[in-house]
Design a protein around this motif. Sequence first.
Motif, short mmCIF file in Angstrom:
data_model
loop_
_atom_site.label_atom_id
_atom_site.label_comp_id
_atom_site.label_asym_id
_atom_site.label_seq_id
_atom_site.Cartn_x
_atom_site.Cartn_y
_atom_site.Cartn_z
N ALA A 17 -5.69 4.68 6.22
CA ALA A 17 -6.76 5.09 5.37
C ALA A 17 -6.63 5.96 4.62
CB ALA A 17 -7.89 5.03 6.48
N ALA A 18 -6.22 7.51 4.93
CA ALA A 18 -6.46 8.93 4.57
C ALA A 18 -5.26 8.18 3.18
CB ALA A 18 -5.15 10.18 5.40
N VAL A 19 -4.26 7.52 3.17
CA VAL A 19 -3.33 7.49 1.80
C VAL A 19 -4.24 6.68 0.93
CG1 VAL A 19 -1.31 6.23 0.57
CG2 VAL A 19 -1.42 7.45 2.84
N ALA A 20 -5.24 5.89 1.65
CA ALA A 20 -6.22 4.93 0.56
C ALA A 20 -7.66 5.66 0.08
CB ALA A 20 -6.70 3.86 1.41
N ARG A 21 -8.00 7.02 0.61
CA ARG A 21 -8.94 7.66 0.14
C ARG A 21 -7.88 9.20 -0.61
NH1 ARG A 21 -9.76 7.74 6.59
NH2 ARG A 21 -8.84 9.91 5.90
N SER A 22 -7.19 9.46 -0.15
CA SER A 22 -6.08 9.98 -1.24
C SER A 22 -6.38 9.64 -2.90
CB SER A 22 -4.81 10.58 -0.34
OG SER A 22 -4.31 10.01 -0.95
N ASP A 23 -6.00 10.63 -3.60
CA ASP A 23 -5.14 10.33 -4.79
C ASP A 23 -3.99 10.26 -4.87
OD1 ASP A 23 -7.73 10.12 -5.80
OD2 ASP A 23 -8.26 12.35 -6.61
N ALA A 24 -3.45 10.88 -3.48
CA ALA A 24 -1.79 10.98 -3.62
C ALA A 24 -1.12 9.31 -3.28
CB ALA A 24 -0.61 11.36 -2.74
N SER A 25 0.06 9.47 -4.45
CA SER A 25 1.08 7.19 -3.99
C SER A 25 2.17 8.13 -3.03
CB SER A 25 1.59 6.88 -5.52
OG SER A 25 2.49 8.81 -5.52
N TRP A 26 2.21 7.52 -2.25
CA TRP A 26 3.66 7.18 -1.44
C TRP A 26 4.28 8.04 -2.22
CZ3 TRP A 26 2.18 6.55 3.46
CH2 TRP A 26 1.97 5.62 3.84
N ALA A 27 5.13 7.87 -3.84
CA ALA A 27 5.80 8.67 -4.37
C ALA A 27 5.11 10.23 -4.31
CB ALA A 27 6.25 8.03 -5.97
N ASP A 28 3.84 10.27 -4.58
CA ASP A 28 4.02 11.63 -4.45
C ASP A 28 3.71 12.16 -2.99
OD1 ASP A 28 2.48 11.47 -6.83
OD2 ASP A 28 0.25 11.06 -6.33
N ILE A 29 4.14 11.44 -2.04
CA ILE A 29 3.92 11.97 -0.95
C ILE A 29 4.99 12.64 -0.39
CG2 ILE A 29 3.63 11.72 1.63
CD1 ILE A 29 0.95 9.63 0.65
N ALA A 30 5.88 11.29 -0.61
CA ALA A 30 7.49 11.68 -0.22
C ALA A 30 8.21 13.08 -1.60
CB ALA A 30 8.38 10.71 -0.94
N GLY A 31 7.62 13.24 -2.69
CA GLY A 31 7.73 14.10 -3.62
C GLY A 31 7.16 15.75 -2.79
N GLN A 32 5.96 15.63 -2.31
CA GLN A 32 5.85 16.88 -1.53
C GLN A 32 6.67 16.88 -0.06
OE1 GLN A 32 3.53 19.16 -1.97
NE2 GLN A 32 2.88 17.78 -4.14
N LEU A 33 7.12 16.42 0.22
CA LEU A 33 7.95 16.50 1.55
C LEU A 33 9.29 16.73 0.82
CD1 LEU A 33 6.65 13.62 4.13
CD2 LEU A 33 5.73 16.19 3.79
N ALA A 34 9.49 16.01 -0.15
CA ALA A 34 10.59 16.61 -0.34
C ALA A 34 12.03 15.70 0.52
CB ALA A 34 12.04 17.97 -0.54
N ARG A 35 11.59 14.07 1.04
CA ARG A 35 12.25 13.41 1.04
C ARG A 35 12.48 11.53 0.22
NH1 ARG A 35 13.71 13.63 7.15
NH2 ARG A 35 13.52 15.97 7.51
N PRO A 36 12.97 10.77 0.56
CA PRO A 36 13.19 9.54 -0.39
C PRO A 36 11.73 9.02 0.20
CG PRO A 36 15.01 10.00 1.78
CD PRO A 36 14.40 10.91 1.87
N LEU A 37 11.62 8.12 -0.94
CA LEU A 37 10.43 6.97 -1.03
C LEU A 37 10.37 6.45 0.26
CD1 LEU A 37 7.73 6.10 -2.08
CD2 LEU A 37 9.02 4.58 -3.36
N LEU A 38 11.70 5.75 0.76
CA LEU A 38 11.40 4.13 1.63
C LEU A 38 11.17 5.13 3.51
CD1 LEU A 38 13.39 1.38 0.09
CD2 LEU A 38 11.00 1.75 0.14
N TRP A 39 12.02 6.11 3.00
CA TRP A 39 11.85 6.80 4.30
C TRP A 39 10.63 7.50 4.69
CZ3 TRP A 39 10.56 11.43 6.28
CH2 TRP A 39 10.45 11.36 7.68
N THR A 40 10.23 8.06 4.16
CA THR A 40 8.12 8.40 3.69
C THR A 40 7.63 7.49 4.33
OG1 THR A 40 9.23 10.57 2.09
CG2 THR A 40 6.90 9.65 2.84
N ILE A 41 7.90 6.47 3.48
CA ILE A 41 7.08 5.39 4.14
C ILE A 41 7.19 4.54 5.42
CG2 ILE A 41 6.41 2.94 3.02
CD1 ILE A 41 6.41 3.73 0.50
N ALA A 42 8.44 4.54 5.57
CA ALA A 42 8.77 3.84 6.82
C ALA A 42 8.46 5.06 8.45
CB ALA A 42 10.06 3.31 6.93
N ALA A 43 8.77 6.23 7.65
CA ALA A 43 8.24 7.23 8.75
C ALA A 43 7.14 7.06 8.88
CB ALA A 43 8.41 8.33 8.54
#
Length: 150
Positions: A17-43
């Motif tokens: 829900a928070a991702v849907a409400r935000s302007d951030a994509s999964w790729a943006d979030i992964a970038g902010q965390l400095a983690r791989p995209l698929l690890w970020t989504i899975a986690a």
Amino acid sequence: MTNWNTTRDQATIKVRAAVARSDASWADIAGQLARPLLWTIAALLGSHPVPAELAEKVGALLELDGDTVLALQEQPYRIQGDELKSDPTIYRFYELLAVYGPALKEAIHEEFGDGIMSAINCNVELTRREDPEGDRVRVIIDGKFLKYQW
């Protein structure tokens, strides 16, 4: 670290829900965390525990409450039952392994010897490859070979 106020499944719902409400994509979030995209989504969807400092960062980024941030840090159960197979995209991976799994096993054994490819120590990448007949999904699994030792 058991958190009885928010379960890991509830945290997943709150993250979606928070991702849907935000302007951030999964790729943006992964970038902010400095983690791989698929690890970020899975986690963030519940397949990996999120280290405390990253959980706090996600909490701030997605405006999650403290109980949700704690739930993100919990060790998950990774088996989700047969209902997972009913998703068409996920089912295609089961189908792929049903068709090519034995061939992959034979090829791995021929190339590396008696052992397995680790799913714990692996990297997974997903990319799009343009094709005139329709874009292609490219999945690369880079797993560590673990030799059986008797």
